[in-house]
Design an enzyme around this catalytic site. Structure first.
Site, PDB file in Angstrom:
ATOM      1  N   GLY A  42     -15.936   3.404 -21.668  1.00  0.00           N
ATOM      2  CA  GLY A  42     -14.560   3.883 -21.524  1.00  0.00           C
ATOM      3  C   GLY A  42     -14.343   4.823 -20.368  1.00  0.00           C
ATOM      4  N   SER A  43     -15.086   4.657 -19.270  1.00  0.00           N
ATOM      5  CA  SER A  43     -15.038   5.624 -18.176  1.00  0.00           C
ATOM      6  C   SER A  43     -13.687   5.660 -17.471  1.00  0.00           C
ATOM      7  CB  SER A  43     -16.155   5.339 -17.165  1.00  0.00           C
ATOM      8  OG  SER A  43     -16.042   4.036 -16.635  1.00  0.00           O
ATOM      9  N   ASP A  51      -9.536   4.013 -25.376  1.00  0.00           N
ATOM     10  CA  ASP A  51     -10.299   4.855 -24.464  1.00  0.00           C
ATOM     11  C   ASP A  51      -9.553   6.139 -24.115  1.00  0.00           C
ATOM     12  OD1 ASP A  51     -12.042   2.757 -24.543  1.00  0.00           O
ATOM     13  OD2 ASP A  51     -11.749   2.137 -22.458  1.00  0.00           O
TER      14      ASP A  51
END
Length: 327
Positions: free
Chosen positions: A101-102, A147
């Site tokens: 989930g960057s 996210d």
């Protein structure tokens, strides 16, 4: 100078049902955990009228419109940062495109920093919604909302994505013993592959919009597994949770031939033969991290290390998006 950090995440159930193409008709459910690996954003006011943006590249421009990084450009416009005298630097504990989930975490960290710069108050819910608006509505990325929400709220949290766009946020009710055992017994191993999730998610999104029965039925089943996983964790039945994670992985692979590959399947089966009670590839698929639940950590670590995989040890994060320094 302002420094913010937001946690990366692991999905514990219901992944894929947070895309608008699904939840706008059927309501989505995702259970996710923030981990103690982070994306950091540093803002520094400069004396020259310029905007410097440093990520995997460096940009030095005179206006917001000239910024090439789409998320940075959109966030600066959303928060209405005017004439730039600003340097923006991003760093991460984990490589991008690793399934943790960057992108959502980056967007939330950047927005938190920009709101702090503007001295504007914003709730965690609004912060998550703004980040999702940038990625989904403004940039047209085929991503869901989990996210951005878990990066903003942190913890081990359940999200109900409602057809009208609202998101209900409910912390998971987990007793201390179950929490510690879950944290101790979840192991993450890096496959060595990084990949963009866009192709896999775009295919899911297209098929969901077309109301393809096979895809919708798969997502219905995954949502139900997520709800059962929530119940298992709240009852302290971690073995049941692990079993459900395995079932989830087997059904997730049916969505697309790009979610796994022969090497990942081989590693997964190796882990299952050596103490893993359940597991899955985190994120949309195709690479990133394999996550396993085991009660025999020494054995599993040894065999996966011998197979060439690197373990990344993680704990849970309960702080969410945070300003860690301001001067």
């Amino acid at each position: 100078m302002i420094i913010t950090r937001t946690p990366l995440r692991i999905s514990l159930g219901g992944g894929g049902t947070d895309l608008p193409s699904y939840y706008r008709e059927h309501t989505g459910f995702v259970m996710a955990a923030a981990i103690d690996k982070y994306v950091y954003i540093t803002l520094h006011e400069t004396f020259a009228q310029e905007l410097i943006v440093k990520y995997s590249r460096m940009e030095q421009v005179q206006s917001v419109e000239e910024v090439k990084h789409p998320i940075v450009r959109a966030a600066l416009k959303l928060v209405e940062v005017g004439i730039p005298y600003l340097e923006i630097v991003s760093m991460s504990d984990i490589p991008a495109n690793s399934g943790l989930g960057s992108s959502g975490s980056f967007t939330v960290a950047l927005l938190r920093a920009l709101h702090t710069l503007k001295k504007s108050q914003v709730s965690r819910q609004d912060l998550a919604e703004q980040a999702a608006h940038i990625e989904i509505d403004l940039l047209g990325e085929p991503v869901g909302k989990q996210d951005q929400y878990i990066a903003s709220f942190g913890g081990i949290t359940c999200f109900h994505f409602l057809p009208d766009g609202r998101v209900e946020v409910v912390p998971l009710h987990l007793d201390s013993e179950a929490l510690y055992n879950l944290e101790d017994n979840l192991l993450l191993f890096f496959t060595g592959y990084t990949r963009s999730a866009s192709e896999i998610l775009r295919d899911q999104d297209t098929r969901s919009r077309a109301r393809e029965q096979e895809m919708i039925a798969n997502l219905h089943f995954v949502k139900q597994l997520g709800l059962e996983s929530k119940a298992a964790l709240e009852q302290g039945d971690l073995r049941r949770f692990a079993e459900l994670m395995h079932v989830h992985w087997e059904h997730k692979k049916k969505r697309s031939g790009n979610i796994s590959n022969p090497q990942i399947d081989e590693w997964y089966e190796l882990a299952r033969r050596n103490g893993a009670l359940g597991g899955k590839l985190i994120g949309a698929g195709g690479g990133g991290f394999l996550m396993f639940y085991t009660e025999d950590k020494t054995r599993l670590r040894h065999v996966m290390r011998c197979a060439g995989l690197r373990e990344v040890r993680v704990g849970f994060d309960f702080s969410g998006a945070t300003v860690v320094a301001q001067s």
